[in-house]
Design an enzyme around this catalytic site. Structure first.
Site, PDB file in Angstrom:
ATOM      1  N   SER A  62       0.843  -1.186   0.000  1.00 52.96           N
ATOM      2  CA  SER A  62       0.000   0.000   0.000  1.00 52.96           C
ATOM      3  C   SER A  62       0.878   1.235   0.000  1.00 52.96           C
ATOM      4  O   SER A  62       2.029   1.193   0.445  1.00 52.96           O
ATOM      5  CB  SER A  62      -0.927   0.022   1.207  1.00 52.96           C
ATOM      6  OG  SER A  62      -0.182   0.192   2.375  1.00 52.96           O
TER       7      SER A  62
ATOM      8  N   HIS B 193      -3.244   7.344  -3.848  1.00 52.71           N
ATOM      9  CA  HIS B 193      -3.187   6.199  -2.938  1.00 52.71           C
ATOM     10  C   HIS B 193      -3.432   4.934  -3.743  1.00 52.71           C
ATOM     11  O   HIS B 193      -4.258   4.913  -4.644  1.00 52.71           O
ATOM     12  CB  HIS B 193      -4.285   6.353  -1.871  1.00 52.71           C
ATOM     13  CG  HIS B 193      -4.666   5.061  -1.212  1.00 52.71           C
ATOM     14  ND1 HIS B 193      -5.835   4.401  -1.516  1.00 52.71           N
ATOM     15  CD2 HIS B 193      -4.022   4.299  -0.286  1.00 52.71           C
ATOM     16  CE1 HIS B 193      -5.895   3.293  -0.787  1.00 52.71           C
ATOM     17  NE2 HIS B 193      -4.820   3.201  -0.042  1.00 52.71           N
TER      18      HIS B 193
ATOM     19  N   TYR C 138      -2.813  -2.984  -3.047  1.00 50.86           N
ATOM     20  CA  TYR C 138      -3.193  -4.269  -3.646  1.00 50.86           C
ATOM     21  C   TYR C 138      -2.840  -5.372  -2.666  1.00 50.86           C
ATOM     22  O   TYR C 138      -1.772  -5.350  -2.064  1.00 50.86           O
ATOM     23  CB  TYR C 138      -2.524  -4.451  -5.017  1.00 50.86           C
ATOM     24  CG  TYR C 138      -3.156  -3.487  -6.011  1.00 50.86           C
ATOM     25  CD1 TYR C 138      -4.409  -3.764  -6.553  1.00 50.86           C
ATOM     26  CD2 TYR C 138      -2.546  -2.272  -6.312  1.00 50.86           C
ATOM     27  CE1 TYR C 138      -5.026  -2.857  -7.402  1.00 50.86           C
ATOM     28  CE2 TYR C 138      -3.165  -1.358  -7.164  1.00 50.86           C
ATOM     29  CZ  TYR C 138      -4.409  -1.663  -7.701  1.00 50.86           C
ATOM     30  OH  TYR C 138      -5.033  -0.761  -8.515  1.00 50.86           O
TER      31      TYR C 138
ATOM     32  N   GLY D 155      -1.209  -5.174  18.995  1.00 54.75           N
ATOM     33  CA  GLY D 155      -0.008  -5.732  18.383  1.00 54.75           C
ATOM     34  C   GLY D 155       0.264  -5.242  16.983  1.00 54.75           C
ATOM     35  O   GLY D 155       1.311  -5.530  16.422  1.00 54.75           O
ATOM     36  N   SER D 156      -0.666  -4.494  16.388  1.00 55.47           N
ATOM     37  CA  SER D 156      -0.396  -4.010  15.034  1.00 55.47           C
ATOM     38  C   SER D 156       0.572  -2.839  15.103  1.00 55.47           C
ATOM     39  O   SER D 156       0.738  -2.200  16.134  1.00 55.47           O
ATOM     40  CB  SER D 156      -1.695  -3.614  14.340  1.00 55.47           C
ATOM     41  OG  SER D 156      -2.375  -2.649  15.101  1.00 55.47           O
ATOM     42  N   ARG D 157       1.196  -2.572  13.966  1.00 58.61           N
ATOM     43  CA  ARG D 157       2.238  -1.556  13.949  1.00 58.61           C
ATOM     44  C   ARG D 157       1.630  -0.191  13.599  1.00 58.61           C
ATOM     45  O   ARG D 157       1.400   0.122  12.433  1.00 58.61           O
ATOM     46  CB  ARG D 157       3.319  -1.962  12.944  1.00 58.61           C
ATOM     47  CG  ARG D 157       4.605  -1.239  13.205  1.00 58.61           C
ATOM     48  CD  ARG D 157       5.772  -1.805  12.407  1.00 58.61           C
ATOM     49  NE  ARG D 157       6.886  -0.903  12.619  1.00 58.61           N
ATOM     50  CZ  ARG D 157       7.009   0.252  12.000  1.00 58.61           C
ATOM     51  NH1 ARG D 157       6.119   0.628  11.126  1.00 58.61           N
ATOM     52  NH2 ARG D 157       8.035   1.044  12.282  1.00 58.61           N
TER      53      ARG D 157
END
Lengths: 384, 384
Positions: B174, B188, B191, B341-343
């Site tokens: 992205s 933007h 895919y 936990g995601s960045r």
């Protein structure tokens, strides 16, 4: 006020009809030293006894309806005194706005609550002291949508609806002040009052609100002054209130994905309906009266402080976090934006004039920027 | 990629293991003319055949686990060729960031998905042409949480879980590019490819993605060029695709509370799993290859255009709307931020460097600002 209902309806209430509007007086005073934007005539009209009753009667008349119950006559309540719709003051740098927000095309929605007259909304932009500052006074009544009722229930209120309908009335004042100088903190307060009529005619009521500070840099003396002033306001009523509402504030203004609070807190409470309406109202008035003394001395102390471009930049990054909190977590903002017919510009008045996002910005250890971050990550007790 | 699962797990797949990574090649090419920030060695390593297999094996080994099924030997798949964890390139103006985001204190959470190696993330800030531009390549696998699975089901996927568990694998690229000059639009694209293993071992797979343009001012020639290039990419596969995905894009990037689209659209699709994996992949590759020719000519045409402070200000107000869409409506952003936990920094890479909110800003009738607003409120067909 974000709460709106599905259709126009009169909520008949016989006692303390306009008392919450008295909350305005201390709040309006906040703006006098710096903004001079709220015409006294408007403030006076809004706080006049009997105003609310008259506005309701007028709205009903305009809609060709009659009140289902006669409003009791009160001294000083004269129909000729009904003020005309309050014009929205022109925003300082935008050349004046339109009072009504254009309905969103494609939403196919209609307003689901009734605003009593124009909201009393003042916004200052690009001022000498304040980059953006607004105060929004709103009185809304109608029928609560099921969605809104569910939101309330999830917060612990048990409400018995008649045919799924809950007449409600809400009023409140909210304000956000984003100063120019990075050494003057942002301040926000909101005090609000709700009433809901249940199926059996019981009136459920509660107050909510709070005052909180968002500094760009930590100044311990200011933090202590701010919290101490709020604590004194709370302590007059019950010594248990400040510790409880201070913690509630730290918990509420939590930007979860950052692991940071929005600011250094203050007080926050909601759904407060005991020990009695009169006692809670006295408490809320004390809080509202504390807004000026807890904040204005800090503004006066720092608005002439010199600052560097780096300090302004750090302020802008913190404003970015303010936007993140308001758009992602703030209940009022989210609820308002998702409610068709609500006034978007009033809801988003709280956003700063400018904000900034840098990828992976990490202040150096032991810097002034790291110092405030530490406090935002691990809230401190400022007064004992 | 926002999708993460509750525990580490290997999803065994025997065919086309690394094909979606080939999507990178056209996307990486986008940055060459202006940014020079992605070292060729990294790009080459990521698109090398057998890379994904090797990364998986290495992750399993590091966790002291063995793959449940042996990975078939492939030509060119040599364990010694396993690349070391990819270092995060230092962000241009922040003095270099830490590769791992600090876990939010108080969340008490742990990562629920496994990132294969470091994500390949490059961000440019305060460049000559671009105010902020980033590209994020991510490969994640694990067990889908029930919440994530519900989200997918609500989008029409019927998934049969074994003991409530759904092993998944997701990969994608992205990018968001916010240029400096208000006459160069923001672009933007994203895919992505998903696989989910059901209880009976069936593999559900699908592709999603799109490319869209957000101009500050309308330039009809640019709008036609952008849409025409995307249409040509779609038309090679099926004449029905462009009209369908053009409309989907207008519907998806809708800022409901403003009644405006984020930009002038492009294409958007999700959950695409027919006619066949190979055919959809060919289509997605065509879309990805169209990114450079649909956007770069527009950048080249305008990045030297002169502009006034008023035009820059209008750009900043539009950036504010971009922030509103991404924080309030974008599914990927919201889901990512709510997933422990995601960045965070990767997810919020899409936010502009700076943005602005003015109360009740309304452009004068027949102005250039009103012209773009009209198109954002009532999307146009740019090619037929």
């Amino acid at each position: 006020m974000p709460y709106t209902g599905e259709q126009f309806h009169l909520v008949h209430r016989t006692a303390q009809e306009n008392t919450p509007l008295l909350l305005l007086q201390p709040c309006l005073a906040l703006y006098k030293p710096f903004i001079h934007m709220i015409p006294q005539s408007q403030a006076a009209a809004l706080t006049k006894p009997g105003y609310l009753t008259l506005v309701r009667r007028n709205v009903l008349r305009a809609l060709g309806q009659q009140p289902p119950l006669p409003t009791p006559h009160r001294p000083g309540c004269d129909a000729r005194a009904f003020p005309p719709p309050l014009p929205l003051p022109a925003a300082a740098s935008t050349g004046g706005g339109q009072p009504g927000a254009t309905p969103a095309p494609g939403t196919g929605s209609r307003p689901r609550g009734t605003q009593l007259g124009q909201p009393l909304l003042c916004v200052l932009q690009d001022g000498e002291v304040f980059e953006k500052a607004g105060v929004n006074v709103s009185v809304v009544f109608g029928i609560l949508s099921e969605e809104a009722a569910r939101q309330m229930r999830s917060r612990g209120k048990s409400l018995k609806a008649k045919d799924g309908k809950l007449p409600f009335c809400a009023m409140g004042v909210s304000s956000v002040i984003h100063p120019k100088n990075p050494h003057v903190p942002t301040m926000h307060f909101n005090y609000r009052y709700f009433e809901i009529e249940e199926a059996d005619g019981t009136i459920q009521w509660w107050f909510g609100g709070g005052t909180d500070l968002t500094p760009t840099y930590l100044n311990e003396e200011d933090a202590v002054h701010f919290h101490k002033t709020l604590k004194e306001a709370c302590d007059k009523h019950d010594l248990k209130l400040y510790p409880k509402y201070k913690k509630w504030c730290d918990d509420y203004f939590y930007i979860k994905h950052r692991g940071e609070r929005r600011g250094i807190g203050g007080i926050f409470f909601d759904d407060v309906d005991s020990p009695s309406k009169e006692e809670v109202f006295q408490f809320v008035k004390s809080c509202a009266k504390a807004v000026v003394p807890c904040y204005i001395p800090i503004v006066k102390r720092h608005y002439h402080d010199s600052f560097t471009p780096e300090e302004k930049l750090w302020q802008q990054l913190r404003r970015g976090r303010y936007v993140e909190f308001n758009l992602l977590y703030d209940r009022g903002t989210k609820f308002g934006l998702l409610t068709p017919g609500s006034r978007i510009e009033s809801i988003l008045m709280s956003l700063p004039l400018t904000a900034r996002w840098e990828y992976m910005h990490t202040p150096p250890e032991s810097s002034k920027e790291a110092e405030i971050l530490e406090v935002l990550r691990n809230p401190k007790d400022w007064v004992h």
